[in-house]
Design a protein around this motif. Sequence first.
Motif, PDB file in Angstrom:
ATOM      1  N   PHE A 277       0.840  -1.200   0.000  1.00  0.00           N
ATOM      2  CA  PHE A 277       0.000   0.000   0.000  1.00  0.00           C
ATOM      3  C   PHE A 277       0.876   1.252   0.000  1.00  0.00           C
ATOM      4  N   LEU A 278       1.871   1.285   0.893  1.00  0.00           N
ATOM      5  CA  LEU A 278       2.758   2.448   0.972  1.00  0.00           C
ATOM      6  C   LEU A 278       3.553   2.636  -0.318  1.00  0.00           C
ATOM      7  N   ALA A 279       3.987   1.541  -0.922  1.00  0.00           N
ATOM      8  CA  ALA A 279       4.725   1.626  -2.191  1.00  0.00           C
ATOM      9  C   ALA A 279       3.831   2.203  -3.289  1.00  0.00           C
ATOM     10  N   ALA A 280       2.569   1.778  -3.327  1.00  0.00           N
ATOM     11  CA  ALA A 280       1.626   2.301  -4.327  1.00  0.00           C
ATOM     12  C   ALA A 280       1.384   3.791  -4.102  1.00  0.00           C
ATOM     13  N   CYS A 281       1.289   4.193  -2.841  1.00  0.00           N
ATOM     14  CA  CYS A 281       1.032   5.602  -2.532  1.00  0.00           C
ATOM     15  C   CYS A 281       2.213   6.500  -2.904  1.00  0.00           C
ATOM     16  N   ALA A 282       3.409   5.917  -2.963  1.00  0.00           N
ATOM     17  CA  ALA A 282       4.597   6.693  -3.300  1.00  0.00           C
ATOM     18  C   ALA A 282       4.721   6.948  -4.798  1.00  0.00           C
TER      19      ALA A 282
ATOM     20  N   HIS B  41      -2.913  11.276   3.177  1.00  0.00           N
ATOM     21  CA  HIS B  41      -1.527  11.625   3.504  1.00  0.00           C
ATOM     22  C   HIS B  41      -1.225  11.321   4.975  1.00  0.00           C
ATOM     23  N   SER B  42      -2.140  11.661   5.870  1.00  0.00           N
ATOM     24  CA  SER B  42      -1.898  11.414   7.297  1.00  0.00           C
ATOM     25  C   SER B  42      -1.832   9.916   7.586  1.00  0.00           C
ATOM     26  N   ILE B  43      -2.644   9.119   6.897  1.00  0.00           N
ATOM     27  CA  ILE B  43      -2.625   7.665   7.068  1.00  0.00           C
ATOM     28  C   ILE B  43      -1.296   7.092   6.571  1.00  0.00           C
ATOM     29  N   VAL B  44      -0.869   7.530   5.397  1.00  0.00           N
ATOM     30  CA  VAL B  44       0.397   7.064   4.822  1.00  0.00           C
ATOM     31  C   VAL B  44       1.557   7.442   5.740  1.00  0.00           C
ATOM     32  N   GLU B  45       1.564   8.653   6.226  1.00  0.00           N
ATOM     33  CA  GLU B  45       2.631   9.109   7.120  1.00  0.00           C
ATOM     34  C   GLU B  45       2.656   8.281   8.408  1.00  0.00           C
ATOM     35  N   TRP B  46       1.489   8.048   9.003  1.00  0.00           N
ATOM     36  CA  TRP B  46       1.387   7.287  10.252  1.00  0.00           C
ATOM     37  C   TRP B  46       1.885   5.856  10.047  1.00  0.00           C
ATOM     38  N   LEU B  47       1.432   5.209   8.983  1.00  0.00           N
ATOM     39  CA  LEU B  47       1.856   3.833   8.719  1.00  0.00           C
ATOM     40  C   LEU B  47       3.339   3.750   8.357  1.00  0.00           C
ATOM     41  N   GLY B  48       3.846   4.750   7.668  1.00  0.00           N
ATOM     42  CA  GLY B  48       5.251   4.766   7.275  1.00  0.00           C
ATOM     43  C   GLY B  48       6.202   4.807   8.463  1.00  0.00           C
TER      44      GLY B  48
ATOM     45  N   GLY C 229      -7.183   0.789   8.607  1.00  0.00           N
ATOM     46  CA  GLY C 229      -8.202   0.895   9.664  1.00  0.00           C
ATOM     47  C   GLY C 229      -7.577   1.246  11.007  1.00  0.00           C
ATOM     48  N   ASP C 230      -6.460   0.611  11.337  1.00  0.00           N
ATOM     49  CA  ASP C 230      -5.757   0.911  12.587  1.00  0.00           C
ATOM     50  C   ASP C 230      -5.261   2.358  12.597  1.00  0.00           C
ATOM     51  N   ALA C 231      -4.752   2.826  11.451  1.00  0.00           N
ATOM     52  CA  ALA C 231      -4.275   4.200  11.348  1.00  0.00           C
ATOM     53  C   ALA C 231      -5.417   5.187  11.548  1.00  0.00           C
ATOM     54  N   ILE C 232      -6.549   4.928  10.917  1.00  0.00           N
ATOM     55  CA  ILE C 232      -7.705   5.815  11.058  1.00  0.00           C
ATOM     56  C   ILE C 232      -8.154   5.870  12.504  1.00  0.00           C
ATOM     57  N   ALA C 233      -8.224   4.712  13.162  1.00  0.00           N
ATOM     58  CA  ALA C 233      -8.645   4.667  14.574  1.00  0.00           C
ATOM     59  C   ALA C 233      -7.680   5.450  15.463  1.00  0.00           C
ATOM     60  N   ALA C 234      -6.377   5.340  15.185  1.00  0.00           N
ATOM     61  CA  ALA C 234      -5.372   6.034  16.001  1.00  0.00           C
ATOM     62  C   ALA C 234      -5.362   7.536  15.729  1.00  0.00           C
ATOM     63  N   LEU C 235      -5.561   7.919  14.482  1.00  0.00           N
ATOM     64  CA  LEU C 235      -5.460   9.332  14.097  1.00  0.00           C
ATOM     65  C   LEU C 235      -6.727  10.149  14.364  1.00  0.00           C
TER      66      LEU C 235
END
Length: 119
Positions: A34-39, A87-94, A109-115
């Motif tokens: 997912f992160l690679a695709a977003c980049a 962007h915030s999800i990608v940054e958090w997961l990265g 989903g975990d990123a959304i819950a945390a953010l």
Amino acid sequence: MRNTAIASVLIAMLCGSAALAADPPAKEPTVAEFLAACAKSDPLSKSDCDLPVHINIISIGMVESMRGKRQLDICLPDDGDFAKLEHSIVEWLGKRAQMQSLPAEKGVGDAIAALYPCE
């Protein structure tokens, strides 16, 4: 005549299901994929980046609408800025190497819950 039509439909269904059975199930992308695709900036990669985020947002809305009230303790921003949310999800997961092998939808989903917890 009717029997011939029914037989034709059954044969077509069997051939179609046999072709489907031969295909292995699609592998769910990981957080790392997912992160690679977003980049990347090409449209196909952008779609691979957007999809897990959209799926989670739709799921949150469906759960809340079916239950009639907020159930998930998640409060997404009301500004409608999907790019900022993504962007915030990608940054958090990265920043979380331990999550790279998780399925992308779970990680998002975990990123959304945390953010975006409700206050």
